[in-house]
Design a protein around this motif. Structure first.
Motif, PDB file in Angstrom:
ATOM      1  N   VAL A   8       0.845  -1.202   0.000  1.00 45.11           N
ATOM      2  CA  VAL A   8       0.000   0.000   0.000  1.00 45.11           C
ATOM      3  C   VAL A   8       0.879   1.250   0.000  1.00 45.11           C
ATOM      4  N   VAL A   9       1.922   1.248   0.805  1.00 38.04           N
ATOM      5  CA  VAL A   9       2.870   2.371   0.815  1.00 38.04           C
ATOM      6  C   VAL A   9       3.536   2.500  -0.555  1.00 38.04           C
ATOM      7  N   ASP A  10       3.958   1.382  -1.126  1.00 35.01           N
ATOM      8  CA  ASP A  10       4.613   1.386  -2.439  1.00 35.01           C
ATOM      9  C   ASP A  10       3.688   1.971  -3.513  1.00 35.01           C
ATOM     10  N   ALA A  11       2.381   1.740  -3.389  1.00 33.29           N
ATOM     11  CA  ALA A  11       1.420   2.269  -4.366  1.00 33.29           C
ATOM     12  C   ALA A  11       1.380   3.798  -4.352  1.00 33.29           C
ATOM     13  N   GLY A  12       1.871   4.393  -3.284  1.00 38.93           N
ATOM     14  CA  GLY A  12       1.930   5.845  -3.211  1.00 38.93           C
ATOM     15  C   GLY A  12       3.178   6.438  -3.830  1.00 38.93           C
ATOM     16  N   SER A  13       4.187   5.584  -4.100  1.00 39.29           N
ATOM     17  CA  SER A  13       5.442   6.117  -4.624  1.00 39.29           C
ATOM     18  C   SER A  13       5.926   5.439  -5.907  1.00 39.29           C
ATOM     19  N   MET A  14       5.501   4.223  -6.162  1.00 41.07           N
ATOM     20  CA  MET A  14       5.960   3.504  -7.356  1.00 41.07           C
ATOM     21  C   MET A  14       5.091   3.832  -8.558  1.00 41.07           C
ATOM     22  N   GLU A  15       5.643   3.547  -9.719  1.00 43.49           N
ATOM     23  CA  GLU A  15       4.873   3.636 -10.958  1.00 43.49           C
ATOM     24  C   GLU A  15       3.696   2.662 -10.828  1.00 43.49           C
ATOM     25  N   THR A  16       2.492   3.178 -10.924  1.00 41.62           N
ATOM     26  CA  THR A  16       1.296   2.373 -10.685  1.00 41.62           C
ATOM     27  C   THR A  16       0.373   2.439 -11.884  1.00 41.62           C
ATOM     28  N   TRP A  17      -0.016   1.268 -12.378  1.00 43.41           N
ATOM     29  CA  TRP A  17      -0.943   1.140 -13.501  1.00 43.41           C
ATOM     30  C   TRP A  17      -2.249   0.605 -12.935  1.00 43.41           C
ATOM     31  N   THR A  18      -3.373   1.153 -13.371  1.00 45.16           N
ATOM     32  CA  THR A  18      -4.656   0.681 -12.863  1.00 45.16           C
ATOM     33  C   THR A  18      -5.633   0.397 -13.997  1.00 45.16           C
ATOM     34  N   VAL A  19      -6.584  -0.455 -13.705  1.00 46.64           N
ATOM     35  CA  VAL A  19      -7.724  -0.718 -14.574  1.00 46.64           C
ATOM     36  C   VAL A  19      -8.953  -0.376 -13.748  1.00 46.64           C
ATOM     37  N   GLU A  50     -14.219   2.523 -10.353  1.00 48.86           N
ATOM     38  CA  GLU A  50     -13.575   1.757  -9.286  1.00 48.86           C
ATOM     39  C   GLU A  50     -12.340   1.043  -9.832  1.00 48.86           C
ATOM     40  N   VAL A  51     -11.248   1.085  -9.061  1.00 42.14           N
ATOM     41  CA  VAL A  51     -10.038   0.357  -9.438  1.00 42.14           C
ATOM     42  C   VAL A  51     -10.292  -1.129  -9.213  1.00 42.14           C
ATOM     43  N   VAL A  52     -10.250  -1.908 -10.303  1.00 39.52           N
ATOM     44  CA  VAL A  52     -10.474  -3.356 -10.219  1.00 39.52           C
ATOM     45  C   VAL A  52      -9.192  -4.142 -10.497  1.00 39.52           C
ATOM     46  N   GLY A  53      -8.147  -3.447 -10.921  1.00 42.83           N
ATOM     47  CA  GLY A  53      -6.855  -4.081 -11.149  1.00 42.83           C
ATOM     48  C   GLY A  53      -5.755  -3.061 -10.974  1.00 42.83           C
ATOM     49  N   ALA A  54      -4.621  -3.506 -10.435  1.00 42.32           N
ATOM     50  CA  ALA A  54      -3.490  -2.598 -10.250  1.00 42.32           C
ATOM     51  C   ALA A  54      -2.184  -3.361 -10.430  1.00 42.32           C
ATOM     52  N   MET A  55      -1.192  -2.637 -10.945  1.00 38.73           N
ATOM     53  CA  MET A  55       0.147  -3.187 -11.117  1.00 38.73           C
ATOM     54  C   MET A  55       1.148  -2.124 -10.681  1.00 38.73           C
ATOM     55  N   LEU A  56       2.070  -2.505  -9.827  1.00 36.21           N
ATOM     56  CA  LEU A  56       3.161  -1.623  -9.411  1.00 36.21           C
ATOM     57  C   LEU A  56       4.414  -2.058 -10.146  1.00 36.21           C
ATOM     58  N   GLY A  92      -9.185 -11.306 -17.681  1.00 36.35           N
ATOM     59  CA  GLY A  92      -8.165 -10.796 -18.603  1.00 36.35           C
ATOM     60  C   GLY A  92      -7.492  -9.517 -18.153  1.00 36.35           C
ATOM     61  N   ILE A  93      -7.868  -8.995 -16.990  1.00 33.77           N
ATOM     62  CA  ILE A  93      -7.289  -7.739 -16.507  1.00 33.77           C
ATOM     63  C   ILE A  93      -5.796  -7.897 -16.227  1.00 33.77           C
ATOM     64  N   GLY A  94      -5.398  -8.964 -15.559  1.00 36.34           N
ATOM     65  CA  GLY A  94      -3.977  -9.178 -15.269  1.00 36.34           C
ATOM     66  C   GLY A  94      -3.153  -9.268 -16.539  1.00 36.34           C
ATOM     67  N   ARG A  95      -3.632 -10.039 -17.496  1.00 41.29           N
ATOM     68  CA  ARG A  95      -2.929 -10.174 -18.779  1.00 41.29           C
ATOM     69  C   ARG A  95      -2.878  -8.821 -19.490  1.00 41.29           C
ATOM     70  N   ALA A  96      -3.958  -8.054 -19.440  1.00 41.20           N
ATOM     71  CA  ALA A  96      -3.980  -6.740 -20.086  1.00 41.20           C
ATOM     72  C   ALA A  96      -2.940  -5.810 -19.457  1.00 41.20           C
ATOM     73  N   LEU A  97      -2.777  -5.872 -18.150  1.00 37.80           N
ATOM     74  CA  LEU A  97      -1.755  -5.057 -17.485  1.00 37.80           C
ATOM     75  C   LEU A  97      -0.360  -5.454 -17.948  1.00 37.80           C
ATOM     76  N   VAL A  98      -0.085  -6.747 -17.997  1.00 42.19           N
ATOM     77  CA  VAL A  98       1.236  -7.216 -18.451  1.00 42.19           C
ATOM     78  C   VAL A  98       1.457  -6.811 -19.909  1.00 42.19           C
ATOM     79  N   THR A  99       0.447  -6.971 -20.745  1.00 44.24           N
ATOM     80  CA  THR A  99       0.569  -6.617 -22.163  1.00 44.24           C
ATOM     81  C   THR A  99       0.832  -5.125 -22.331  1.00 44.24           C
ATOM     82  N   ALA A 100       0.147  -4.299 -21.552  1.00 47.57           N
ATOM     83  CA  ALA A 100       0.356  -2.850 -21.633  1.00 47.57           C
ATOM     84  C   ALA A 100       1.778  -2.488 -21.214  1.00 47.57           C
ATOM     85  N   LEU A 101       2.274  -3.122 -20.154  1.00 47.53           N
ATOM     86  CA  LEU A 101       3.650  -2.871 -19.720  1.00 47.53           C
ATOM     87  C   LEU A 101       4.633  -3.334 -20.786  1.00 47.53           C
ATOM     88  N   LEU A 102       4.375  -4.481 -21.372  1.00 47.87           N
ATOM     89  CA  LEU A 102       5.239  -5.010 -22.429  1.00 47.87           C
ATOM     90  C   LEU A 102       5.306  -4.047 -23.614  1.00 47.87           C
TER      91      LEU A 102
END
Length: 146
Positions: A29-40, A45-51, A75-85
């Motif tokens: 939770v602390v890291d979500a305030g400082s790291m690069e954070t991607w959300t869906v 409402e945030v239903v997916g997040a990637m730090l 497919g949200i997790g895969r979409a986050l990985v694909t977007a980062l890729l």
């Protein structure tokens, strides 16, 4: 967005099988305030997040992926990985990495996690005692090139 740490806290509360250690969850939770954070988001409402942690110019490390329990398997997790890729390829990042619980721990929830990353193209590189003798840490990697 100052709401992101609270949204990450909410997501992690829906996933006690993976995020049941209060001290570790608090760190995410602390890291979500400082790291690069991607959300869906769904209906705001945030239903997916990637730090993402950028250790080196050539590497992007997935520090956390969490998908709200009711949205798992959508497919949200895969979409986050694909977007980062895609982003990594455009910015000259050669390698993605992630750490998860190693296979020497029989936890079936983390077997599912490893399988998810494998389906996303990650390969096991090394299992270490980085997180302590009772918590095997598996480093997985994947190149960003097609």
């Amino acid at each position: 967005d100052e709401c992101v740490p609270d949204a990450v806290a909410h997501l992690l509360q829906t996933l006690p099988e993976w995020f049941g250690r209060p001290e570790s969850t608090a760190e995410y939770v602390v890291d979500a305030g400082s790291m690069e954070t991607w959300t869906v988001r769904q209906d705001g409402e945030v239903v997916g997040a990637m730090l993402v942690h950028r250790r080196y110019a050539h590497l992007a490390e997935i520090h956390l992926i969490a998908v709200h329990r009711t949205w798992r398997g959508s497919g949200i997790g895969r979409a986050l990985v694909t977007a980062l890729l895609d982003h990594a390829r455009k910015h000259g990042v050669a390698l993605l990495s992630v750490k998860t619980l190693g296979a020497s721990d029989p936890n079936p929830d983390y077997a599912e996690t490893r399988h998810f990353y494998e389906r996303c193209g990650f390969l096991a590189l090394e299992e270490t005692a980085e997180w302590g003798e009772d918590t095997p840490c598996l480093l997985m990697v994947r190149p960003t090139s097609p």
